[in-house]
Design an enzyme around this catalytic site. Structure first.
Site, PDB file in Angstrom:
ATOM      1  N   LEU A  49       0.827  -1.200   0.000  1.00 35.66           N
ATOM      2  CA  LEU A  49       0.000   0.000   0.000  1.00 35.66           C
ATOM      3  C   LEU A  49       0.865   1.256   0.000  1.00 35.66           C
ATOM      4  CD1 LEU A  49      -2.731  -0.991   2.624  1.00 35.66           C
ATOM      5  CD2 LEU A  49      -2.642  -1.482   0.163  1.00 35.66           C
ATOM      6  N   GLY A  94       0.970  -5.147   1.465  1.00 39.03           N
ATOM      7  CA  GLY A  94      -0.089  -5.267   0.468  1.00 39.03           C
ATOM      8  C   GLY A  94       0.317  -6.075  -0.747  1.00 39.03           C
ATOM      9  N   ASN A 118       4.236  -7.207   6.962  1.00 41.77           N
ATOM     10  CA  ASN A 118       5.116  -6.557   7.948  1.00 41.77           C
ATOM     11  C   ASN A 118       4.531  -5.269   8.511  1.00 41.77           C
ATOM     12  OD1 ASN A 118       5.351  -5.212   5.489  1.00 41.77           O
ATOM     13  ND2 ASN A 118       7.480  -4.609   5.870  1.00 41.77           N
ATOM     14  N   GLU A 119       3.199  -5.160   8.523  1.00 40.70           N
ATOM     15  CA  GLU A 119       2.539  -3.935   8.998  1.00 40.70           C
ATOM     16  C   GLU A 119       2.957  -3.538  10.403  1.00 40.70           C
ATOM     17  OE1 GLU A 119       0.100  -5.163   5.541  1.00 40.70           O
ATOM     18  OE2 GLU A 119       1.152  -6.197   7.164  1.00 40.70           O
TER      19      GLU A 119
END
Length: 238
Positions: A49, A94, A118-119
């Site tokens: 994202l 994303g 890996n957010e």
């Protein structure tokens, strides 16, 4: 479908919209036998994202962006086509989600590449449908550890946990994707049966999910965290 949004195929609102329109057209094309998603950019499948869509934007813009992220996932995860991710570069966050929507994942066997959700490293909690998609792919315990740590996997590790299905030499990703396409059989009914509960869960909670995202991402503490991350990226480039 070859992703091309330089420099790293970040999933911006505009790019997500283009992807959704392209998938819709292919779904309606009766001559289309399936979809292979890859990248036209070197060393990266998709960086995920677009962080700039989540920084300093109005709540309305954030909501519009998140709806587009949902739409991309719904279109690909619920597709009637046979779909293959030809992962020819790194695929965090994303980008990993997009890969997991596909029926089969082929990744370049290059230890410099990585893939994963890996957010957590950004101070962001992966939404429930990101989590559900990964759980359906690699199982509950592996997903739990992966999300808690913001774990990124090299190709060998990704193959071991089932995040990807096959590793091939980097220059042969496209060849193997086309070769394997005919061998990956995904009858519509079986695919729909397996994926419908996960799709229905997001569909029934879609508006609430958008509101939760907007409320979370516009918090001062989260904006500060994203800002610090962007500054760190700038320093790396110098």
């Amino acid at each position: 479908m070859s992703l091309q949004n330089p420099p790293v195929n970040s999933l911006s609102l505009e790019f997500l919209t283009d992807i959704c329109i392209s998938v819709e057209k292919l779904e309606m094309d009766k001559t289309c036998r399936g979809l292979i998603i890859t990248s036209s950019l070197p060393k990266v499948f998709s960086a995920g994202l677009d962080i700039m869509e989540m920084y300093g934007k109005s709540p309305e813009r954030c909501g519009e962006f998140w709806r587009a992220v949902q739409e991309m996932w719904l279109k690909l995860y619920g597709s009637n086509m046979v779909t293959i991710a030809a992962i020819n570069g790194s695929s965090p966050a994303g980008g990993c989600l997009m890969s997991m929507t596909c029926d089969y994942r082929i990744m370049a066997d290059n230890p410099r590449y990585s893939i994963g959700l890996n957010e957590t490293q950004l101070g962001i909690v992966a939404p429930f449908w990101f989590k559900d998609t990964m759980t359906n792919t690699v199982g509950h315990r592996t997903t739990e550890l992966s999300l808690q740590l913001g774990q990124m996997y090299n190709p060998a590790e990704a193959l071991k946990i089932g995040l990807v299905d096959q590793l091939v030499p980097e220059d042969q990703v496209s060849h193997y994707s086309h070769t394997n396409h005919d061998q990956v059989t995904t009858p519509d009914r079986s695919k729909s049966m397996m994926r419908k509960p996960t799709i229905d869960k997001l569909t029934s909670k879609r508006e609430a999910d958008i509101q939760n995202f907007v409320s979370f991402i516009t918090k001062d503490s989260i904006q500060k965290s994203i800002g610090m991350y962007l500054e760190m990226l700038k320093k790396r480039k110098r």
